[in-house]
Design an enzyme around this catalytic site. Structure first.
Site, mmCIF file in Angstrom:
data_model
loop_
_atom_site.group_PDB
_atom_site.id
_atom_site.type_symbol
_atom_site.label_atom_id
_atom_site.label_comp_id
_atom_site.label_asym_id
_atom_site.label_seq_id
_atom_site.Cartn_x
_atom_site.Cartn_y
_atom_site.Cartn_z
ATOM 1 N N GLU A 28 -3.220 10.378 3.361
ATOM 2 C CA GLU A 28 -3.998 9.954 4.208
ATOM 3 C C GLU A 28 -4.379 11.737 4.771
ATOM 4 O O GLU A 28 -3.480 12.023 5.647
ATOM 5 C CB GLU A 28 -4.116 9.126 5.257
ATOM 6 N N GLU A 38 0.742 -1.189 0.075
ATOM 7 C CA GLU A 38 0.012 0.032 0.139
ATOM 8 C C GLU A 38 0.747 1.292 -0.139
ATOM 9 O O GLU A 38 2.020 1.253 0.455
ATOM 10 C CB GLU A 38 -0.880 -0.174 1.328
#
Length: 260
Positions: free
Chosen positions: A137, A133
């Site tokens: 964010e 990943e």
């Protein structure tokens, strides 16, 4: 620094897993694209609908919470009691898998404690057992900053905080990361904000995601405590793009156009 809960790693229902398997081809390198979101191209995008990502996830993914308005993709979080949660939220991701290349988005995030607006790649079940990943964010409690992170074979703990330079929820900014065999590099408005060359780094192609969601008391120490009066709230995406290795300047807004 607070470690994140995995954005997507979760336990799905059997029905949701079946939908995912039917909607998504085998992992492999997808082609370059630029999407101005004049419409939702169903051949490119899959919209999550009808499930939650675990007990740390405060909303149910809902197709109705993704809409196009005047060439802008709106991702909404709304108070909408349903059998799973008291709120509905939004997630869109590519059908195809993407590996090395340049990922870019023009986005205005959502502000408010307990909220997470994200742009990321993810590989994992049910498509592959390998969880890699790469993340942007945006924690709504700190709208002038963004958390950068990556996972390798399910292991995170690589968080860092970068300054956006202004309130990310007040205006559109361009966010990009470049993933190559030798480095991970993050950019904000064309400005280099982080570069990682140390191994291990992600190697498994994954789907490209855009999401808006709220947390629960299980992750309030990371996201902050969600305030119900925050909803409804919207994050917006003007355009999103992926440029495969060896290609450049496929659209005028790309940071690759500034390279010699």
């Amino acid at each position: 620094m607070q470690k994140t809960a995995p954005v997507f790693a979760c336990v799905y229902s059997v029905a949701a897993t079946a939908v995912l398997l039917a909607a998504t081809p085998a992992l492999g390198q997808a082609a370059s694209f630029f999407d101005p979101f004049d419409r939702i191209d169903n051949s490119r995008w899959y919209i999550s609908d009808g499930w939650v990502n675990g007990n740390w996830h405060g909303c149910t993914w809902a197709k109705s919470n993704l809409v196009i308005r005047n060439g802008i993709l709106q991702m909404k979080l709304t108070k909408a009691p349903n059998p799973l949660r008291a709120y509905k939220c939004a997630e869109i991701r590519t059908h195809g898998s993407h590996g090395y290349g340049l990922y870019e988005v023009s986005m205005r995030t959502a502000a408010g404690a307990g909220l997470n607006t994200a742009m990321f790649t993810y590989s994992g079940r049910p498509l592959t057992p390998i969880h890699d990943e790469i993340d942007f964010e945006f924690l709504g409690k700190s709208p002038r900053d963004v958390q950068l992170n990556y996972y390798v074979a399910g292991r995170g703990g690589h968080e860092s905080i970068a300054s956006v330079g202004s309130n990310a929820s007040a205006a559109f900014h361009t966010y990009a990361f470049e993933w190559t065999p030798t480095a991970l590099t993050w950019y904000i408005d064309g400005r280099l904000v982080r570069r990682v060359t140390a191994a291990p780094r992600p190697t498994t192609p994954g789907q490209f995601f855009l999401t808006l969601w709220n947390g629960t008391d299980k992750n309030s120490n990371w996201l902050g405590t969600f305030v119900p009066s925050t909803a409804p709230v919207t994050a917006e995406v003007d355009w999103v793009a992926f440029t495969a290795p060896g290609e450049r300047c496929r659209f005028q807004q790309s940071i690759s156009c500034k390279r010699r």
